[in-house]
Design an enzyme around this catalytic site. Structure first.
Site, PDB file in Angstrom:
ATOM      1  N   GLY A  15       0.826  -1.203   0.000  1.00 33.86           N
ATOM      2  CA  GLY A  15       0.000   0.000   0.000  1.00 33.86           C
ATOM      3  C   GLY A  15       0.858   1.249   0.000  1.00 33.86           C
ATOM      4  O   GLY A  15       0.479   2.283   0.547  1.00 33.86           O
ATOM      5  N   THR A 188      10.011  -5.665  14.505  1.00 35.14           N
ATOM      6  CA  THR A 188      10.618  -4.547  13.780  1.00 35.14           C
ATOM      7  C   THR A 188      11.858  -4.938  12.987  1.00 35.14           C
ATOM      8  O   THR A 188      12.406  -4.129  12.255  1.00 35.14           O
ATOM      9  CB  THR A 188      11.023  -3.406  14.749  1.00 35.14           C
ATOM     10  OG1 THR A 188      12.049  -3.907  15.615  1.00 35.14           O
ATOM     11  CG2 THR A 188       9.846  -2.933  15.581  1.00 35.14           C
ATOM     12  N   CYS A 379     -16.439  -0.966 -22.735  1.00 37.59           N
ATOM     13  CA  CYS A 379     -15.429  -1.307 -23.739  1.00 37.59           C
ATOM     14  C   CYS A 379     -15.643  -2.723 -24.270  1.00 37.59           C
ATOM     15  O   CYS A 379     -16.581  -2.938 -25.020  1.00 37.59           O
ATOM     16  CB  CYS A 379     -14.028  -1.081 -23.191  1.00 37.59           C
ATOM     17  SG  CYS A 379     -12.852  -0.775 -24.512  1.00 37.59           S
ATOM     18  N   HIS A 504     -14.285   4.226 -21.261  1.00 38.97           N
ATOM     19  CA  HIS A 504     -14.155   3.737 -19.881  1.00 38.97           C
ATOM     20  C   HIS A 504     -14.519   4.847 -18.890  1.00 38.97           C
ATOM     21  O   HIS A 504     -13.646   5.632 -18.529  1.00 38.97           O
ATOM     22  CB  HIS A 504     -12.700   3.337 -19.617  1.00 38.97           C
ATOM     23  CG  HIS A 504     -12.244   2.128 -20.359  1.00 38.97           C
ATOM     24  ND1 HIS A 504     -12.254   0.883 -19.807  1.00 38.97           N
ATOM     25  CD2 HIS A 504     -11.752   1.992 -21.610  1.00 38.97           C
ATOM     26  CE1 HIS A 504     -11.779   0.005 -20.680  1.00 38.97           C
ATOM     27  NE2 HIS A 504     -11.470   0.652 -21.791  1.00 38.97           N
ATOM     28  N   GLU A 506     -14.929   4.591 -15.813  1.00 42.61           N
ATOM     29  CA  GLU A 506     -14.343   4.358 -14.487  1.00 42.61           C
ATOM     30  C   GLU A 506     -13.060   5.166 -14.254  1.00 42.61           C
ATOM     31  O   GLU A 506     -12.733   5.492 -13.122  1.00 42.61           O
ATOM     32  CB  GLU A 506     -14.076   2.856 -14.267  1.00 42.61           C
ATOM     33  CG  GLU A 506     -12.947   2.228 -15.085  1.00 42.61           C
ATOM     34  CD  GLU A 506     -13.365   1.778 -16.490  1.00 42.61           C
ATOM     35  OE1 GLU A 506     -14.408   2.254 -16.984  1.00 42.61           O
ATOM     36  OE2 GLU A 506     -12.638   0.967 -17.103  1.00 42.61           O
TER      37      GLU A 506
HETATM   38  N1  GLN Z   1     -10.298  -5.764 -26.890  1.00 38.95           N
HETATM   39  C1  GLN Z   1     -11.224  -4.735 -27.231  1.00 38.95           C
HETATM   40  C2  GLN Z   1     -10.640  -3.740 -28.217  1.00 38.95           C
HETATM   41  O1  GLN Z   1      -9.465  -3.691 -28.404  1.00 38.95           O
HETATM   42  C3  GLN Z   1     -11.708  -4.014 -25.992  1.00 38.95           C
HETATM   43  C4  GLN Z   1     -10.629  -3.260 -25.286  1.00 38.95           C
HETATM   44  C5  GLN Z   1     -10.987  -2.899 -23.883  1.00 38.95           C
HETATM   45  O2  GLN Z   1     -11.931  -3.428 -23.313  1.00 38.95           O
HETATM   46  N2  GLN Z   1     -10.206  -2.023 -23.251  1.00 38.95           N
HETATM   47  O3  GLN Z   1     -11.361  -2.980 -28.821  1.00 38.95           O
END
Ligand code: GLN
Length: 532
Positions: A15, A188, A379, A504, A506
């Protein structure tokens, strides 16, 4: 410019990234401008060509850099967008030095690790510091002190301290304090050995962060202070926390910022924590809970999906809904373990590469579509849902992606500009791109605007030849790129929430600004759970 170098000892995976991010956060909470750099001593130029089991998730920056997942932690903790330059690898350093050598810039000289490689390392760190506009740069060194690979970096950082002055560069060493024996004694010795290694290369730590399953006892702290020659209040306890977002407050409680300020001659400033505390408070006091299936093939390594986990954490706080992630191995689905999906309130299929596990993901997408279960495909997950729809609704049994097989119905196909590419490193469609959402679509409602900017990482896309047919059967493409030719979002007519994005979401999720699509998924999951 002030530099705080964070190293790690004893073990990897302690971490260290969270320690570095948290130190950044407590200084930022005082109004200092903070930025961060991650050094990865591997030879790969970037993280893009490494598999998740090697490395965990590949994080994608706004500028398209494919980097170590720790940069994701910095972005989330510090709420900043970092550049590709903020991830320094051995590959980048050597490539630059060798290119310079070939140009003849070292003419007449023998090119060596010291000074040429170490100079390049220092040059890059200073350049990042300057360009970021920060007052304090956190420099995290990946790996463990004692690794051969990290030697040139530690040597460069030792030199940096000499050149910049001791009052401008400090070293924080993160180590493991194991608890051993029937009496449960905190040990330690590993820390002492690891500090000895650090000293052997000329670096004296100013602060030691002891990772332990519990709080360090006063005796442990005294011992570390004595044997490692660090002031008592420079020994910091980092016990396992309920949430990584609590770690800055754990440090705050031990006056870490005060210690750093006096060590680096920073002016005294009051910290502001109201927003952060409120966030934690919401996170720790959920009013309801839902279970979301995350269907992937790397489910044994949670780090492979860390940005999704964090996005759900951010959503949790925003909605006061505890999100239980059920890890579903897509290959287990293929072997018939469909019960893994029973009772979930939502399904997420994240990104991925390669055919392994794809058929199981297709089964999961079908299950969610046919049973009205909230679904988000990201994706590869977006592409999977299109394949499933083409097979089971349009009736093209052999529909697939040309990434996986040769088929008569490649509903997912290579991006046109990818056809000539033969180098695989850093050549995908990468980074932030504008996405245009259809007026009045569900995506438009979710984002509250028709122009959004999200990060990408793909080589394949929906084959334009099939769009009309898919749409007439109810799969509506409600988001495209600015040319309108490339599909970015779909939503399914007649389903409460069945949505996919080629991008993406996220990667841009932050504690105070959760990913809109994860938020929408969890909202629908809550509605679904009340209907169940
Ligand atoms: N493999 C897929 C592509 O290249 C999806 C890529 C991904 O999910 N980052 O388009």
């Amino acid at each position: 410019m002030k530099y705080i170098v964070v190293t790690g000892g004893v073990l990897s995976g302690l971490g260290k990234g969270i320690t570095a991010s948290s130190i950044g956060k407590i200084l930022q909470a005082r109004g200092f401008r903070v930025s961060a750099v991650k050094i990865d001593p591997y030879i790969n130029y970037d993280a893009g060509t490494m598999g998740p089991y090697q490395h965990g998730e590949v994080f994608v920056l706004k500028d398209g850099g494919e980097v170590d997942l720790d940069l994701g932690n910095y972005e989330r903790f510090l709420d900043v967008d970092l550049n590709f330059d903020h991830n320094i690898t051995t590959g980048k350093i050597y490539r630059a030095v060798i290119e310079r050598e070939r140009k003849g810039e070292y003419l007449g000289k023998t090119v060596q690790i010291i000074p040429h490689i170490t100079d390049e390392i220092k040059r890059r760190i200073r350049k990042v510091a300057e360009r970021s506009g920060a007052e304090i740069l956190i420099v995290e060194v990946g790996g463990t002190v004692g690794d051969i690979e990290s030697m040139p970096f530690l040597e460069a950082l030792r030199q940096l301290q000499r050149e910049e002055g001791r009052e401008n560069v400090m070293f924080v060493h993160t180590t493991l304090i194991p608890i051993v024996g029937v009496v449960g004694e905190q040990k330690t010795k590993p820390t002492q050995h690891s500090v000895k290694e650090l000293r052997a290369i000329g670096i004296s730590p100013d602060m030691i962060v002891g990772r332990c399953s519990e709080e360090l006892t006063e005796e442990t702290k005294r011992k570390i202070s004595l044997f490692c020659d660090v002031p008592y209040n420079g020994v910091i306890s980092a016990p396992d926390a309920r949430s990584i977002y609590e770690v800055p407050l754990i440090f705050e409680g031990q006056k870490v910022a005060e210690y750093i300020s006096s060590r680096l001659n920073l002016e005294h400033r009051e910290a502001r924590w109201d927003e952060w505390m409120e966030y934690l408070n919401s996170l720790y006091n959920p009013e309801r809970e839902v279970t979301i299936a995350l269907v992937g093939k790397y489910v044994k390594l949670k780090d492979a999906y860390i940005s999704h986990i964090e996005a759900f954490t951010h959503v949790s706080a925003a909605l006061r809904v505890r999100v239980n992630i059920r890890w579903v191995d897509s290959e287990a689905l293929e072997k018939g373990a469909t019960s893994l999906l029973e009772g979930v309130h939502g399904v997420l299929i994240p990104g991925g590469f390669g055919y392994r596990g794809v058929e199981g993901k297709i089964m999961a997408a079908r299950y969610a579509r046919e049973n009205g279960i909230p679904f988000l495909g990201v994706c590869l997950g977006f592409q999977i849902a299109v394949i499933e729809f083409a097979r089971n609704v349009l009736g093209y049994e052999d529909a697939n992606s040309s990434e996986f097989v040769e088929t008569e119905h490649p509903v997912i196909d290579l991006l046109p500009e990818q056809r000539e590419i033969d180098m695989l490193g850093g050549t995908m469609r990468l980074g932030e791109e504008e996405v245009v959402l259809k007026e009045g679509s569900m995506a438009h409602t979710i984002y509250g605007t028709t122009r959004i900017y999200e990060r990408h990482r793909h080589r394949y896309e929906v084959n334009p030849d099939y769009i009309e047919e898919l749409e007439s059967a109810g799969l509506i493409f409600s988001g495209t790129d600015t040319t309108g030719r490339r599909m970015e979002v779909f939503e399914l007519r007649g389903h409460p929430f069945y949505l996919g994005s080629q991008f993406h979401p996220e990667y841009k999720s932050r504690p105070m600004r959760p990913s809109p699509l994860h938020l929408a998924l969890v909202k629908s999951a809550v509605e679904y759970s009340t209907r169940m």
